[in-house]
Design a protein around this motif. Structure first.
Motif, PDB file in Angstrom:
ATOM      1  N   ARG A   1     109.646  47.223  26.561  1.00  0.00           N
ATOM      2  CA  ARG A   1     109.951  46.751  27.921  1.00  0.00           C
ATOM      3  C   ARG A   1     108.693  46.661  28.786  1.00  0.00           C
ATOM      4  N   GLY A   2     107.518  46.825  28.175  1.00  0.00           N
ATOM      5  CA  GLY A   2     106.278  46.733  28.926  1.00  0.00           C
ATOM      6  C   GLY A   2     105.922  47.974  29.702  1.00  0.00           C
ATOM      7  N   VAL A   3     106.518  49.116  29.356  1.00  0.00           N
ATOM      8  CA  VAL A   3     106.251  50.386  30.041  1.00  0.00           C
ATOM      9  C   VAL A   3     105.525  51.313  29.078  1.00  0.00           C
ATOM     10  N   ALA A   4     104.418  51.882  29.516  1.00  0.00           N
ATOM     11  CA  ALA A   4     103.669  52.811  28.672  1.00  0.00           C
ATOM     12  C   ALA A   4     104.457  54.102  28.495  1.00  0.00           C
ATOM     13  N   TRP A   5     104.275  54.746  27.331  1.00  0.00           N
ATOM     14  CA  TRP A   5     105.085  55.906  26.954  1.00  0.00           C
ATOM     15  C   TRP A   5     104.157  56.967  26.365  1.00  0.00           C
ATOM     16  N   LEU A   6     104.114  58.143  27.044  1.00  0.00           N
ATOM     17  CA  LEU A   6     103.228  59.233  26.641  1.00  0.00           C
ATOM     18  C   LEU A   6     104.019  60.529  26.671  1.00  0.00           C
ATOM     19  N   ARG A   7     103.701  61.460  25.735  1.00  0.00           N
ATOM     20  CA  ARG A   7     104.481  62.688  25.655  1.00  0.00           C
ATOM     21  C   ARG A   7     103.676  63.812  25.000  1.00  0.00           C
ATOM     22  N   CYS A   8     104.116  65.035  25.274  1.00  0.00           N
ATOM     23  CA  CYS A   8     103.546  66.194  24.606  1.00  0.00           C
ATOM     24  C   CYS A   8     104.626  67.257  24.489  1.00  0.00           C
ATOM     25  N   HIS A   9     104.435  68.172  23.542  1.00  0.00           N
ATOM     26  CA  HIS A   9     105.390  69.263  23.381  1.00  0.00           C
ATOM     27  C   HIS A   9     104.683  70.440  22.722  1.00  0.00           C
ATOM     28  N   ARG A  10     105.352  71.589  22.755  1.00  0.00           N
ATOM     29  CA  ARG A  10     104.790  72.810  22.182  1.00  0.00           C
ATOM     30  C   ARG A  10     105.681  73.319  21.054  1.00  0.00           C
ATOM     31  N   GLU A  11     105.036  73.778  19.986  1.00  0.00           N
ATOM     32  CA  GLU A  11     105.725  74.451  18.890  1.00  0.00           C
ATOM     33  C   GLU A  11     105.002  75.773  18.654  1.00  0.00           C
ATOM     34  N   GLY A  12     105.536  76.840  19.203  1.00  0.00           N
ATOM     35  CA  GLY A  12     104.869  78.129  19.097  1.00  0.00           C
ATOM     36  C   GLY A  12     103.528  78.109  19.808  1.00  0.00           C
TER      37      GLY A  12
END
Length: 295
Positions: A159-170
């Protein structure tokens, strides 16, 4: 000359008993042979003076700096483009709050969704994610990603929208590559690649889906949260101003790298990651018919 001064990170130093030396942005020292050039005039010119080279030798040295990529005429701090200023932030405040502060200082306009932690770990449909027409959506989790949570968000680049993410595992946190166009790496691609890369794929899948038993909880320290927020903010800034990938980054384009952060030592390691191609379907064939016998 089209370029007026030394590029950021490039410096020139006078070496006692020798000629000048240039320290590159990668931290290497290279000798500069100035011959009969006026060193004071050269240093003034490299510092941004607008006067033209006074002689051919000075012109030659400045030209060599330009051809090597050590000069620039670009502003050192380009402004955040207005069309990409609206950034929607979802997730845990321990990460979204420092990220919002970084983005605002850089010239973006972050919008943090105020909601209790529980709804933030629930799936959202695409229309909800596109509310208020953001230029980018960032989702930060202080924990593993539940199954299906980011499925709708993976469609944002289409849709022309940038997508960024982060998460924690331990004690490990993962900063995934920014996806800005169809064909970029999504969260589903990351999960598939990580499962394919480990012999403990069943255990990892079970860890993601839960339930999990934990002892004393892992608490994100202020420096750890600040580091993760800074990495995300820098990725967004580079996307916003269309900055080229930084040299010396191991040859990994920003949109093709997964960063793993050890929260105990704040050590960042980069891993190449590519999109997962759609599985090719087997062509349908008609069953062969046996010829009928006469009689």
């Amino acid at each position: 000359m089209s370029r007026s001064q030394l590029a950021p990170g490039v410096e020139v130093v006078a070496v006692p008993g020798r000629d000048l030396a240039v320290r590159t942005a990668e931290g290497e020292f290279l000798s500069v042979r100035t011959q009969d050039a006026d060193k004071d005039a050269l240093l003034s010119r490299l510092a941004g003076a607008t006067t033209a080279p006074a002689d051919d030798e000075l012109h030659r040295v400045v030209r060599a700096f330009e051809q090597a990529g050590y000069l620039t005429d670009e502003p050192q701090h380009p402004e955040w483009p207005a069309a990409r200023r609206g950034i929607r932030l979802l997730g845990d405040p321990v990460l979204t709050e420092p990220l919002a502060a970084h983005l605002a200082a850089l010239g973006a306009v972050p919008h943090t969704t105020s909601a209790a932690p529980a709804p933030e770990a629930s799936p959202r449909d695409l229309d909800d994610l596109l509310h208020e027409d953001p230029a980018a959506v960032v989702w930060c989790l202080d924990g593993p990603v539940p199954d299906g949570l980011w499925d709708a968000a993976d469609m944002l680049p289409e849709r022309g929208v940038a997508w960024l993410r982060c998460h924690r595992e331990g004690w490990q946190a993962y900063v995934e590559p920014l996806a800005a166009a169809p064909g970029d790496v999504t969260s589903a691609h990351i999960r598939a690649r990580r499962l394919a890369a480990t012999p403990a794929h069943r255990e990892l899948a079970a860890y993601w889906s839960g339930p999990r038993t934990s002892g004393a909880p892992v608490r994100l320290t202020v420096p750890a949260a600040g580091l993760l927020a800074a990495l995300l903010a820098d990725d967004l800034r580079r996307w916003a101003i269309d900055a080229p990938d930084a040299p010396g980054s191991g040859g990994l384009p920003a949109r093709r790298r997964l960063r793993r952060v050890d929260l105990r030592t704040l050590t960042v390691t980069e891993h190449p990651v590519l999109p997962v191609p759609e599985a090719a379907t087997m062509p349908k064939t008609k069953p062969k018919t046996k010829p009928k016998k006469d009689g």
